[in-house]
Design a protein around this motif. Structure first.
Motif, mmCIF file in Angstrom:
data_model
loop_
_atom_site.group_PDB
_atom_site.id
_atom_site.type_symbol
_atom_site.label_atom_id
_atom_site.label_comp_id
_atom_site.label_asym_id
_atom_site.label_seq_id
_atom_site.Cartn_x
_atom_site.Cartn_y
_atom_site.Cartn_z
ATOM 1 N N LEU A 75 0.831 -1.201 0.000
ATOM 2 C CA LEU A 75 0.000 0.000 0.000
ATOM 3 C C LEU A 75 0.867 1.253 0.000
ATOM 4 N N ALA A 76 1.947 1.216 0.788
ATOM 5 C CA ALA A 76 2.881 2.346 0.809
ATOM 6 C C ALA A 76 3.518 2.544 -0.562
ATOM 7 N N ALA A 77 3.839 1.434 -1.254
ATOM 8 C CA ALA A 77 4.439 1.513 -2.588
ATOM 9 C C ALA A 77 3.453 2.109 -3.593
ATOM 10 N N VAL A 78 2.181 1.690 -3.520
ATOM 11 C CA VAL A 78 1.159 2.247 -4.419
ATOM 12 C C VAL A 78 0.971 3.730 -4.136
ATOM 13 N N GLY A 79 0.865 4.073 -2.845
ATOM 14 C CA GLY A 79 0.715 5.477 -2.476
ATOM 15 C C GLY A 79 1.892 6.306 -2.957
ATOM 16 N N GLN A 80 3.113 5.761 -2.807
ATOM 17 C CA GLN A 80 4.303 6.473 -3.264
ATOM 18 C C GLN A 80 4.316 6.600 -4.787
ATOM 19 N N ALA A 81 3.931 5.534 -5.494
ATOM 20 C CA ALA A 81 3.894 5.592 -6.958
ATOM 21 C C ALA A 81 2.899 6.647 -7.422
ATOM 22 N N PHE A 82 1.708 6.659 -6.821
ATOM 23 C CA PHE A 82 0.694 7.640 -7.197
ATOM 24 C C PHE A 82 1.161 9.050 -6.844
ATOM 25 N N PHE A 83 1.736 9.212 -5.636
ATOM 26 C CA PHE A 83 2.211 10.519 -5.187
ATOM 27 C C PHE A 83 3.329 11.008 -6.096
ATOM 28 N N SER A 84 4.255 10.121 -6.421
ATOM 29 C CA SER A 84 5.412 10.487 -7.232
ATOM 30 C C SER A 84 5.019 10.822 -8.665
ATOM 31 N N ILE A 85 4.157 10.007 -9.262
ATOM 32 C CA ILE A 85 3.759 10.217 -10.652
ATOM 33 C C ILE A 85 2.756 11.361 -10.775
ATOM 34 N N GLY A 86 1.974 11.571 -9.724
ATOM 35 C CA GLY A 86 0.960 12.617 -9.774
ATOM 36 C C GLY A 86 -0.411 12.105 -10.177
ATOM 37 N N VAL A 87 -0.624 10.791 -10.058
ATOM 38 C CA VAL A 87 -1.915 10.191 -10.416
ATOM 39 C C VAL A 87 -2.989 10.593 -9.404
ATOM 40 N N ALA A 88 -4.197 10.876 -9.912
ATOM 41 C CA ALA A 88 -5.387 11.136 -9.096
ATOM 42 C C ALA A 88 -5.255 12.357 -8.198
ATOM 43 N N MET A 89 -4.353 13.284 -8.548
ATOM 44 C CA MET A 89 -4.208 14.546 -7.819
ATOM 45 C C MET A 89 -4.829 15.711 -8.585
ATOM 46 N N ALA A 90 -5.482 15.431 -9.688
ATOM 47 C CA ALA A 90 -6.166 16.438 -10.510
ATOM 48 C C ALA A 90 -5.225 17.192 -11.442
#
Length: 443
Positions: free
Chosen positions: A218-233
Motif C-alpha cells: 500500500l505504501a508503494a502504491v501510495g508512493q507511486a501515485f504521489f510520485s507520478i501525480g496520479v489522481a491529484m487532478a
C-alpha cells in the motif's frame, strides 16, 4: 478552457515538473528506508509501470476529452457516454486530494526553503547527529518561522500560476526542469566518487522479499501515485491543455521514465552520503533535514553540495505545488466566476490559513492524536494512502467500464492496436482489481 500549452515540450516539462518533486527527492528515499530498501523499490517499480502508467494515460485522456477542470471533465465525458453526471464527484475527490496535499506539502517546501537559506548562510559545518536533530526540532518548534517560509513557498508557486498556462507555468518549467535534472546529475556523480555508492546500490537494488507486506505494498502504491501525480487532478488538468495532435501514450511513457529515473537517482544522491557517514537510512520525513546535514558537514565542499541539494529540492517542490494549484484555480475560475488572478489569490490565502493546522501538529498540537497519528500525519495518510489509490481506482473503473472502447481508442490514437488492447485490458480488469485488493489488504 481557452488556454493551451504552446508545444509538446511545454506540456512534458510541466507534467514532469508536477510529477518530479519532493515525492521523488524527499519522500521516496525516506519511505524506501522505512520499508526495507530493495524490496520496496521492486514493488514500487511494478506499481509505477503496471498500475501508474495505465491510470495516468486514462487521466490525461479524460482531461483532454473533457477540456475542463476535473469535475467538469468527468461530467462532460460521462454525459457524452450516456452515463450519470454524478461521476463529477470523482473529479471533486481529486481536487480535495490536491488541496489536502497542498496543506501539508507547502509546509515541507517551506522547510526546504528555510534549509536553503541556512545552507547559503552558515552552512552545516558544525553539524553532528545531536546538533542536526536539535536544529530540526527548533525549526519544528518555531511557529512564526514555519509560517513565514510556508507562505513564501505558496507565494512563489502562486506567482507562477497567477500568470497563466503559457506565460506562467510553461515559461517557468522550461527553465526550472532542465536546472533540476542538471543538479541531480551533478550530485549523483559527486557521490559516485565520494564513498558509499556501492552500498547504496546494494541497498536500493537487492530486494529482500521477506519484507513484503500488505502495508508495504500500500505504501508503494501510495508512493507511486504521489510520485507520478496520479489522481491529484493536476495531470487531468494539464491534459485539458494538451493539443489534440500530441500523443498521450508517448508523453506518458516519457513522464514515467523521467519520474522513475529521478526517484532512483535521488536515492543514489542521498543514500551514499547516509551510508558513508554511518547514518540511519530509515530516518523518516526528517531524513534530509536531520541526517544529511551531518553528512554535508563531513564531506569535501560540503557547503556547496548542500546549497545545490536544497536548490534541487526547492525547484522540485515548487513545480509540484504549481501542478497541485492549477486544477484548483481552474475549478474556481470555471465554477465560481473568479478570474485567474482572483482564484490564485483566494487559493493561496485559503491554503496558507489551513497550513497553520499542519504547522501546529509539529508542536502545540503534537500530543493531540487520532488513531495514534498527529493531525499532519493523519492528513498525509488519508491523502496519500487512501484518497490517491481510491481516486486512481475510480479513474480506472470509469474509463474501463463506462467510457466506450471506441472513444478511448479515438482519444489515445495509439498506432499499435496491440498496445491499445493491452492498455484497455489493464485499465478494465487488472488495475481496478489490483488497486482494490491493495487498498483493502493495506488498510
Amino acid at each position: 478552457m481557452t488556454e493551451h500549452f504552446s508545444s509538446r515540450f511545454g506540456f512534458l516539462m510541466a507534467s514532469v515538473g508536477f510529477a518530479v518533486g519532493l515525492g521523488n527527492i524527499w519522500r521516496f528515499p525516506y519511505v524506501t528506508g522505512e520499508n526495507g530498501g530493495g524490496a520496496f523499490v521492486a514493488v514500487y517499480l511494478i506499481c509505477a509501470f503496471g498500475i501508474g502508467v495505465p491510470i495516468l494515460m486514462a487521466e490525461i485522456m479524460l482531461g483532454r476529452r473533457g477540456r475542463a477542470s476535473p469535475p467538469g471533465a468527468m461530467r462532460k465525458v460521462a454525459l457524452a457516454e450516456g452515463r450519470t453526471p454524478h461521476w463529477q464527484w470523482a473529479g471533486g475527490l481529486m481536487l480535495m486530494t490536491a488541496f489536502l496535499i497542498l496543506v501539508t506539502y507547502s509546509v515541507v517546501v517551506g522547510w526546504v526553503l528555510w534549509y536553503l537559506a541556512k545552507a547559503l548562510g552558515t552552512g552545516f559545518a558544525s553539524s553532528t547527529n545531536g546538533a542536526a536533530a536539535e536544529a530540526f526540532n527548533q525549526v519544528l518548534g518555531n511557529v512564526p518561522g514555519m509560517l513565514f517560509w510556508t507562505v513564501l513557498a505558496l507565494s512563489i508557486a502562486g506567482g507562477i500560476v497567477y500568470f497563466g498556462v503559457r506565460n506562467g507555468i510553461e515559461r517557468s518549467v522550461r527553465v526550472l526542469m532542465p536546472t533540476l535534472f542538471a543538479l541531480l546529475v551533478v550530485l549523483g556523480v559527486y557521490n559516485l566518487f565520494n564513498g558509499g555508492f556501492a552500498v547504496a546500490l546494494d541497498y536500493l537494488f537487492t530486494p529482500d522479499f521477506s519484507k513484503v507486506s500488505g502495508a508495504m505494498v500500500l505504501a508503494a502504491v501510495g508512493q507511486a501515485f504521489f510520485s507520478i501525480g496520479v489522481a491529484m487532478a493536476g495531470m487531468m488538468t494539464f491534459g485539458a491543455y494538451l493539443p489534440r495532435d500530441q500523443s498521450i501514450s508517448h508523453s506518458v511513457a516519457l513522464i514515467i521514465v523521467a519520474d522513475t529515473l529521478v526517484a532512483l537517482v535521488a536515492g543514489l544522491a542521498i543514500f551514499p552520503a547516509v551510508f558513508h557517514h554511518g547514518l540511519d537510512p530509515a530516518g523518516g520525513p526528517g531524513l534530509i533535514f536531520q541526517t544529511l546535514p551531518v553528512a554535508f558537514s563531513q564531506m569535501p565542499a560540503g557547503q556547496l553540495v548542500s546549497v545545490l541539494f536544497f536548490v534541487l529540492l526547492s525547484v522540485g517542490g515548487i513545480t509540484s505545488m504549481v501542478g497541485l494549484m492549477e486544477p484548483l484555480v481552474a475549478w474556481l475560475d470555471e465554477h465560481h466566476g473568479f478570474s485567474r488572478h482572483g482564484s490564485t489569490l483566494t487559493l493561496v490565502g485559503g491554503i496558507g490559513t489551513l497550513s497553520v493546522i499542519s504547522i501546529l501538529s509539529y508542536n502545540v498540537l503534537a500530543d493531540w492524536t487520532v488513531a495514534s497519528r498527529t493531525v499532519g500525519e493523519l492528513l498525509d495518510y488519508l491523502s496519500n494512502q487512501i484518497m490517491l489509490p481510491f481516486g486512481g481506482f475510480l479513474i480506472a473503473l470509469f474509463v474501463g467500464w463506462f467510457v466506450s472502447k471506441a472513444s478511448a481508442r479515438q482519444e489515445l490514437n495509439m498506432r499499435s492496436g496491440v498496445r491499445f488492447e493491452a492498455w484497455h485490458l489493464l485499465i478494465r480488469y487488472v488495475v481496478p482489481l489490483a488497486v482494490a485488493v491493495i487498498l483493502i489488504t493495506g488498510v
